[in-house]
Design a protein around this motif. Sequence first.
Motif, PDB file in Angstrom:
ATOM      1  N   ILE A 105       2.838   7.208  -2.244  1.00 57.32           N
ATOM      2  CA  ILE A 105       1.740   6.293  -2.557  1.00 57.32           C
ATOM      3  C   ILE A 105       2.270   4.934  -2.994  1.00 57.32           C
ATOM      4  O   ILE A 105       1.709   3.895  -2.661  1.00 57.32           O
ATOM      5  CB  ILE A 105       0.791   6.915  -3.610  1.00 57.32           C
ATOM      6  CG1 ILE A 105      -0.029   8.029  -2.947  1.00 57.32           C
ATOM      7  CG2 ILE A 105      -0.121   5.869  -4.238  1.00 57.32           C
ATOM      8  CD1 ILE A 105      -0.846   8.860  -3.913  1.00 57.32           C
ATOM      9  N   LYS A 106       3.401   4.923  -3.720  1.00 53.57           N
ATOM     10  CA  LYS A 106       4.005   3.663  -4.139  1.00 53.57           C
ATOM     11  C   LYS A 106       4.432   2.820  -2.933  1.00 53.57           C
ATOM     12  O   LYS A 106       4.349   1.595  -2.977  1.00 53.57           O
ATOM     13  CB  LYS A 106       5.237   3.922  -5.012  1.00 53.57           C
ATOM     14  CG  LYS A 106       4.938   4.466  -6.379  1.00 53.57           C
ATOM     15  CD  LYS A 106       6.254   4.705  -7.109  1.00 53.57           C
ATOM     16  CE  LYS A 106       6.082   5.523  -8.355  1.00 53.57           C
ATOM     17  NZ  LYS A 106       7.379   5.828  -8.995  1.00 53.57           N
ATOM     18  N   ASP A 107       4.897   3.490  -1.887  1.00 52.70           N
ATOM     19  CA  ASP A 107       5.483   2.790  -0.739  1.00 52.70           C
ATOM     20  C   ASP A 107       4.506   2.471   0.390  1.00 52.70           C
ATOM     21  O   ASP A 107       4.782   1.599   1.205  1.00 52.70           O
ATOM     22  CB  ASP A 107       6.632   3.627  -0.145  1.00 52.70           C
ATOM     23  CG  ASP A 107       7.796   3.781  -1.101  1.00 52.70           C
ATOM     24  OD1 ASP A 107       7.935   2.938  -2.012  1.00 52.70           O
ATOM     25  OD2 ASP A 107       8.558   4.747  -0.948  1.00 52.70           O
ATOM     26  N   VAL A 108       3.389   3.185   0.453  1.00 49.15           N
ATOM     27  CA  VAL A 108       2.478   3.069   1.592  1.00 49.15           C
ATOM     28  C   VAL A 108       1.443   1.971   1.337  1.00 49.15           C
ATOM     29  O   VAL A 108       0.840   1.922   0.270  1.00 49.15           O
ATOM     30  CB  VAL A 108       1.769   4.424   1.829  1.00 49.15           C
ATOM     31  CG1 VAL A 108       0.686   4.314   2.876  1.00 49.15           C
ATOM     32  CG2 VAL A 108       2.776   5.492   2.216  1.00 49.15           C
ATOM     33  N   SER A 113     -10.495   0.770   0.150  1.00 51.46           N
ATOM     34  CA  SER A 113     -11.248   1.927   0.624  1.00 51.46           C
ATOM     35  C   SER A 113     -10.381   3.191   0.582  1.00 51.46           C
ATOM     36  O   SER A 113     -10.851   4.256   0.169  1.00 51.46           O
ATOM     37  CB  SER A 113     -11.749   1.666   2.047  1.00 51.46           C
ATOM     38  OG  SER A 113     -12.312   2.831   2.596  1.00 51.46           O
ATOM     39  N   ASP A 114      -9.129   3.069   1.004  1.00 50.79           N
ATOM     40  CA  ASP A 114      -8.204   4.209   0.948  1.00 50.79           C
ATOM     41  C   ASP A 114      -8.050   4.691  -0.486  1.00 50.79           C
ATOM     42  O   ASP A 114      -8.064   5.899  -0.761  1.00 50.79           O
ATOM     43  CB  ASP A 114      -6.815   3.827   1.482  1.00 50.79           C
ATOM     44  CG  ASP A 114      -6.784   3.540   2.967  1.00 50.79           C
ATOM     45  OD1 ASP A 114      -7.627   4.088   3.704  1.00 50.79           O
ATOM     46  OD2 ASP A 114      -5.900   2.761   3.389  1.00 50.79           O
ATOM     47  N   ILE A 115      -7.894   3.758  -1.410  1.00 48.62           N
ATOM     48  CA  ILE A 115      -7.693   4.104  -2.821  1.00 48.62           C
ATOM     49  C   ILE A 115      -8.933   4.802  -3.379  1.00 48.62           C
ATOM     50  O   ILE A 115      -8.817   5.808  -4.088  1.00 48.62           O
ATOM     51  CB  ILE A 115      -7.319   2.849  -3.639  1.00 48.62           C
ATOM     52  CG1 ILE A 115      -5.930   2.360  -3.195  1.00 48.62           C
ATOM     53  CG2 ILE A 115      -7.341   3.153  -5.142  1.00 48.62           C
ATOM     54  CD1 ILE A 115      -5.554   0.992  -3.711  1.00 48.62           C
ATOM     55  N   GLU A 116     -10.115   4.306  -3.021  1.00 49.34           N
ATOM     56  CA  GLU A 116     -11.353   4.963  -3.470  1.00 49.34           C
ATOM     57  C   GLU A 116     -11.425   6.396  -2.973  1.00 49.34           C
ATOM     58  O   GLU A 116     -11.795   7.308  -3.731  1.00 49.34           O
ATOM     59  CB  GLU A 116     -12.579   4.184  -2.965  1.00 49.34           C
ATOM     60  CG  GLU A 116     -12.868   2.918  -3.707  1.00 49.34           C
ATOM     61  CD  GLU A 116     -14.061   2.169  -3.121  1.00 49.34           C
ATOM     62  OE1 GLU A 116     -14.935   2.796  -2.478  1.00 49.34           O
ATOM     63  OE2 GLU A 116     -14.113   0.944  -3.304  1.00 49.34           O
ATOM     64  N   GLN A 121     -10.909  12.259  -3.922  1.00 50.40           N
ATOM     65  CA  GLN A 121     -10.283  13.535  -3.573  1.00 50.40           C
ATOM     66  C   GLN A 121      -9.521  14.108  -4.761  1.00 50.40           C
ATOM     67  O   GLN A 121      -9.576  15.313  -5.019  1.00 50.40           O
ATOM     68  CB  GLN A 121      -9.350  13.344  -2.368  1.00 50.40           C
ATOM     69  CG  GLN A 121      -8.788  14.632  -1.814  1.00 50.40           C
ATOM     70  CD  GLN A 121      -9.860  15.534  -1.264  1.00 50.40           C
ATOM     71  OE1 GLN A 121     -10.742  15.128  -0.532  1.00 50.40           O
ATOM     72  NE2 GLN A 121      -9.804  16.806  -1.622  1.00 50.40           N
ATOM     73  N   LEU A 122      -8.820  13.254  -5.496  1.00 52.42           N
ATOM     74  CA  LEU A 122      -8.073  13.722  -6.671  1.00 52.42           C
ATOM     75  C   LEU A 122      -9.008  14.235  -7.757  1.00 52.42           C
ATOM     76  O   LEU A 122      -8.715  15.244  -8.415  1.00 52.42           O
ATOM     77  CB  LEU A 122      -7.179  12.603  -7.214  1.00 52.42           C
ATOM     78  CG  LEU A 122      -5.943  12.295  -6.368  1.00 52.42           C
ATOM     79  CD1 LEU A 122      -5.257  11.028  -6.878  1.00 52.42           C
ATOM     80  CD2 LEU A 122      -4.979  13.465  -6.336  1.00 52.42           C
TER      81      LEU A 122
END
Length: 145
Positions: A105-108, A113-116, A121-122
């Motif tokens: 996650i740090k690198d991508v 929207s992806d973060i939301e 999901q988490l």
Amino acid sequence: MVTKNNVHNISEAEWEVMRIVWTLGEIHTGQVIAELQAKKAWSESTIKTLMGRLVKKGLLKTRKDGRRFVYSATVSENQMMLEATRQMMGHMCDMHKGQMLLELIKDVPLSKSDIEKLEKQLTQKEQQAPDTVDCNCLASEQHDC
């Protein structure tokens, strides 16, 4: 159909071809060659060989359009990426998968929207998550690897 064998047996160069086909959809040989030669110093025959291999592996299909061939993917990029990721994660200790995801996650690059979606999901996953994940490397005793 994506199988573990398809994903395992695809070379870095074949991934490059697939990325172009996924991005452009149906594409004729000349377009693939032009796109790849703009990025790589590959010959036309090398690119045609790669495309032929992908057809034999069942990842590309062809149809004749006049005098030229048109290629399209038989599997989506998401399906292939998911299977490749599952294969990679299958080689790891269960205890370390969460940390690996954090590093990824740090690198991508991620959109808002992806973060939301990740946060949602988490939150759902947290409801059933154990306090710790056990090591699954050895069949005998539980170990902290």
